[in-house]
Design a protein around this motif. Sequence first.
Motif, PDB file in Angstrom:
ATOM      1  N   LEU A 172       0.832  -1.201   0.000  1.00 61.59           N
ATOM      2  CA  LEU A 172       0.000   0.000   0.000  1.00 61.59           C
ATOM      3  C   LEU A 172       0.865   1.249   0.000  1.00 61.59           C
ATOM      4  O   LEU A 172       0.522   2.266  -0.601  1.00 61.59           O
TER       5      LEU A 172
ATOM      6  N   ILE B  35      -1.062   4.775  -0.830  1.00 62.72           N
ATOM      7  CA  ILE B  35      -2.343   4.902  -0.137  1.00 62.72           C
ATOM      8  C   ILE B  35      -2.072   5.454   1.263  1.00 62.72           C
ATOM      9  O   ILE B  35      -1.187   4.971   1.945  1.00 62.72           O
ATOM     10  N   PRO B  36      -2.785   6.481   1.701  1.00 64.66           N
ATOM     11  CA  PRO B  36      -2.572   6.979   3.053  1.00 64.66           C
ATOM     12  C   PRO B  36      -2.971   5.930   4.082  1.00 64.66           C
ATOM     13  O   PRO B  36      -3.812   5.102   3.774  1.00 64.66           O
ATOM     14  N   PRO B  37      -2.435   5.950   5.266  1.00 63.89           N
ATOM     15  CA  PRO B  37      -1.476   6.905   5.820  1.00 63.89           C
ATOM     16  C   PRO B  37      -0.053   6.391   5.765  1.00 63.89           C
ATOM     17  O   PRO B  37       0.673   6.512   6.741  1.00 63.89           O
TER      18      PRO B  37
ATOM     19  N   PHE C 207       2.417   7.507   0.465  1.00 61.32           N
ATOM     20  CA  PHE C 207       1.452   8.577   0.179  1.00 61.32           C
ATOM     21  C   PHE C 207       2.076   9.943   0.394  1.00 61.32           C
ATOM     22  O   PHE C 207       1.949  10.842  -0.434  1.00 61.32           O
ATOM     23  N   MET C 208       2.784  10.075   1.514  1.00 52.46           N
ATOM     24  CA  MET C 208       3.402  11.372   1.799  1.00 52.46           C
ATOM     25  C   MET C 208       4.406  11.734   0.703  1.00 52.46           C
ATOM     26  O   MET C 208       4.485  12.877   0.260  1.00 52.46           O
TER      27      MET C 208
ATOM     28  N   LEU D 239       2.570  12.840  -2.199  1.00 57.14           N
ATOM     29  CA  LEU D 239       2.028  14.178  -1.940  1.00 57.14           C
ATOM     30  C   LEU D 239       3.088  15.244  -2.184  1.00 57.14           C
ATOM     31  O   LEU D 239       2.838  16.260  -2.844  1.00 57.14           O
ATOM     32  N   TYR D 240       4.311  14.988  -1.676  1.00 62.48           N
ATOM     33  CA  TYR D 240       5.397  15.944  -1.875  1.00 62.48           C
ATOM     34  C   TYR D 240       5.676  16.121  -3.363  1.00 62.48           C
ATOM     35  O   TYR D 240       5.844  17.230  -3.857  1.00 62.48           O
TER      36      TYR D 240
ATOM     37  N   ILE E 252       3.778  15.499  -6.004  1.00 64.88           N
ATOM     38  CA  ILE E 252       2.708  16.150  -6.758  1.00 64.88           C
ATOM     39  C   ILE E 252       2.639  17.628  -6.409  1.00 64.88           C
ATOM     40  O   ILE E 252       2.460  18.477  -7.286  1.00 64.88           O
TER      41      ILE E 252
ATOM     42  N   ILE F  99      -0.628  10.670 -11.045  1.00 58.45           N
ATOM     43  CA  ILE F  99      -1.716  10.128 -10.247  1.00 58.45           C
ATOM     44  C   ILE F  99      -2.443   9.021 -10.991  1.00 58.45           C
ATOM     45  O   ILE F  99      -2.777   7.974 -10.424  1.00 58.45           O
TER      46      ILE F  99
ATOM     47  N   SER G  21      -0.548   5.979 -10.713  1.00 53.39           N
ATOM     48  CA  SER G  21      -0.606   5.289  -9.421  1.00 53.39           C
ATOM     49  C   SER G  21      -1.912   4.505  -9.276  1.00 53.39           C
ATOM     50  O   SER G  21      -1.966   3.527  -8.553  1.00 53.39           O
TER      51      SER G  21
ATOM     52  N   LEU H 257       3.858   9.646   9.357  1.00 50.98           N
ATOM     53  CA  LEU H 257       3.124  10.495  10.294  1.00 50.98           C
ATOM     54  C   LEU H 257       4.018  11.550  10.921  1.00 50.98           C
ATOM     55  O   LEU H 257       3.550  12.598  11.343  1.00 50.98           O
TER      56      LEU H 257
ATOM     57  N   PRO I 215       7.154  13.042   9.415  1.00 51.82           N
ATOM     58  CA  PRO I 215       8.257  13.256   8.487  1.00 51.82           C
ATOM     59  C   PRO I 215       9.276  14.235   9.078  1.00 51.82           C
ATOM     60  O   PRO I 215       8.912  15.334   9.493  1.00 51.82           O
TER      61      PRO I 215
END
Lengths: 471, 513
Positions: A382, A387-389, A393-394, A397-398, A400, A416, A419, A466, A468
Amino acid sequence: MTRDFLLLLPLGIVGAGAILLMLRSALGKLTLEAASLVSMCVFALAFIAQILSGTIGHVSPYGSVFNGMLMVTDFTRVAGLIILACGFFTSMSSQSYFKENGFATVEYYSLIAFAVSGMLLLTMSQELITAFISLEIMSLSIYILVGFNRTCVTCAEAVLKYLMLGAFTGAFFTMGTALIYGGLNSTKFSAISTAIAAHGFLHLPALVGGAFFIIVAFLFKVAAFPFHAWVVDVYDGASVPVTGFMATALKTAVFAIFANFLMLDPGLKSAWVNYLFYIAILTMFGGNLIAIGQNTLKRMLAASGIVHTGYLLIALVAVSADHFTGSVILYYLAAYAVSTLGIFAALSYLTGNGEMRSQFDDFKGLAKKRPYSAAAITVFLLSMAGIPPTAGFMGKLYIISSAIQAGQVTLAVLGIVSSILSMWYYLRLIINMYFHEPEETFETECSVFGPVCTLILAVAVFAISLYPVTI
Amino acid sequence: MDQLLLNPGFPLLSTLIFLPLAGVIPLLIVKNDSFSRYWTLAVTTVVAVLSLLLITGFDKTTVKFQFAEYHSWVQSLNIQYVVGVDGISILLVILTTLIMPLCVLASWSYIKTRIPTFMICLLIMETAMLGVFVALDFVLFYILWEAMLIPMYLLIGIWGGPRKIYASVKFFLYTLAGSILMLVGIIWLYMANHYSFFIPDMMWVDYSFNHQILLFLAFFLAFAIKVPMFPFHTWLPAAHVEAPTAGSVILASILLKMGTYGFLRFALPITPAATVYLMPYVLWLSIAGIIYGGFTALAQQDMKKLIAYSSVGHMGFVTLGIFVLNIQGMEGSILQMINHGVTTGALFLCVGMIYERTHSRELSSATGVGKFMPVYVTFLAFFSLSSFGFPGTNSFVGEFLILAGAFKTNILFKHNIALGLAAIPGAVLAAAYMLRMLQKIVWGGTANPDQSWLTDLNIREIATLAPFLFFVFWIGLGPQPFINLMHSSVVNLLDQFHAHQGHALAAAELILR
């Protein structure tokens, strides 16, 4: 002076450890378990030294001695941390792997340490010959590691392919170096940067050609489209821990030097941005298409490694050459390393003797027999899917965010979409583990190291997501 | 920050969110089937009781987010841990907490394998669902929104019916694909709002019209798939039919509400101009969903499919009510969200109880059950009546308000009654398919198949259904307390909306007329 010493200390520790292990193995007085412990200690020590050597800004250790060939920045320091952690966890999971597979010798651990020292040097190098030497230290060790199981045919195929293509890459790199040296009379990054600033990148034909060859070599090493074809066979042939090591540490080191080279000057970067844009897209979607068709776990992971290279290329396109910190790239590399190493650590004890469980179907019903291992693998998958968390995912996120910030909305959206495609093959394994009845017992005679390593990495997936750490 | 009413004392919302998650730990250690049942029931009940404190402490007069908590989380990206409830979310929070213990009860004997794992999935679901309704930071919201997929995927995939793998993968990929464009929208908003993910600050900002349209579409896809609006509904029947009873109940009662909640919380306040501009299309899609859901439900032989398609119709009413953009429609929608959660959840429980006995969901194999299960059909009859909005039951109030809103709407429609008229057949269709089901189950022949061996509901099952019936009549006969809870927030939403739509409205009318 003390500070310069501290900055190079991790490299020294790992190099000394590698030589020590090699010598001990020649004397034949070291058991395999002890060797893995020693190499873990070496990596742990070097890791601590790397943390303690905290720097701010750019330092050129022993600048007068090395004539500015090396440069330590926060970027290279963290890349070094990731590489050392990769070395540590690879040694740890190898210990379990070789409980069931008997072809290891003490040199195996020594070679991992050699590869790591090459990688550390590569991240710091600010000069093309140094980069070439460290690239080769790393590559030669890894060639041997890939072909370590001499009785296995697929390993021989893998090492031959890798060696041949790797040699071509080396030739490309030296060709590029020669061109640049011919044009500028120097191979130092600082000289290249000054020359571009003075004349403009496109007015220096030797530099344009040289940069082309060098970047092709980097793209080959990180398995970007269209230089990705080797990766599936090579990853499949190498033994599980080595594959994990290649997928993570090698990619980190090469991306570090790639970023350092590309960010030399905004002119160089802007000349390449358009090409990297298309390479990133093709890498992501090509990798996805390859991965969807695979039935073997290792081949799927290899192909998914291509996709992740695509994401990292997005980050590379999006970073600004003016204030380069590289934290986006590093965070993604760390997140990817944690999840990939984790899944390979789990596989290193689950695949069993001779890697008999290698297909997707071999893992049917794992969740019933070994719920914790299956849960950990799910977490890693995952995370790779973003997929969060989870950390993945983080990382996404960075990447994107930085792409949108740089105005590359198309890349962000395509990243995206890619993914979502990748969920397809990650879910396949989860389906097999959870939604089917077990067909075997999944008994393994591994040591405690492999499972512990998996557990640590599974916790790390959540921890670095959670909380970083600011780099 | 001034939109928050910080809660200085006991962190009630965080307790509600994280208590179920903490409840997972004993289940990881003790692998005992009956322990895990009782433990999960205890945890969810405690959460349900605690959540009632929200109602007692809720200030109906303010429009701020109450019980708010604000902690910094990831400083480098300016991500905060912010939670709070207002009139729009409080009822959904309570609905979630109250339904979870009933889901545990419904799974008591239905789930026979890997019970601790099942209960872990339920508890993680509860954490994620509560979090989605109270999160006020976009990253927190998105994390919980996506995290919900995984336990739900496992619920369908492990304990589901024969086509569970197809259904679970379809559910996962469909919802993931929808929500992932929302992420791009979120990041765009983050850039546009001085690098802040704080949701209340993003509302009523007047982004440029083109940006609003793109943002609206990015959000719309995510929410429309979740609702699900016609034509994005195809994952729903598959997922509902294959999911275990508790999974169906959670899907119908809570997950579907997240889409409509998303429209209210994000689409309207963040993109008011785009909402007005695209409103006619959304309204006609809602009408299409109402009619299509009704006709398809009429044709089903599988009871779960019937109820699943009826959900498509009912949720069409909810989106209709939201996008008519007046007070009746909107309050009716929020009430109808609760009503649908109560009624459809209960209907799924009823189907599950039959399935546990006959191992079939076919309407034909449940004919004439009424003769041997009088208590059961009494419940079923009331829930069916409620489902098609019989006066005196909860759905009547909600649908009545929504239809009143539809007739009254004058934005772009200029008192055109076509919209309201178009929705009426949906109500009639609902009566048709529900009565058809009821007629077969209650009065059908008892010989083929032989139903005489069936036993009526036991105490546990009655205890599971009774609370639903209680709410059916409470909301049906005295809805005022529920409407009071949301009233100020809805009025504020509409006031702000009308203040911010002006310019866009003029532009939109120019294009449309």
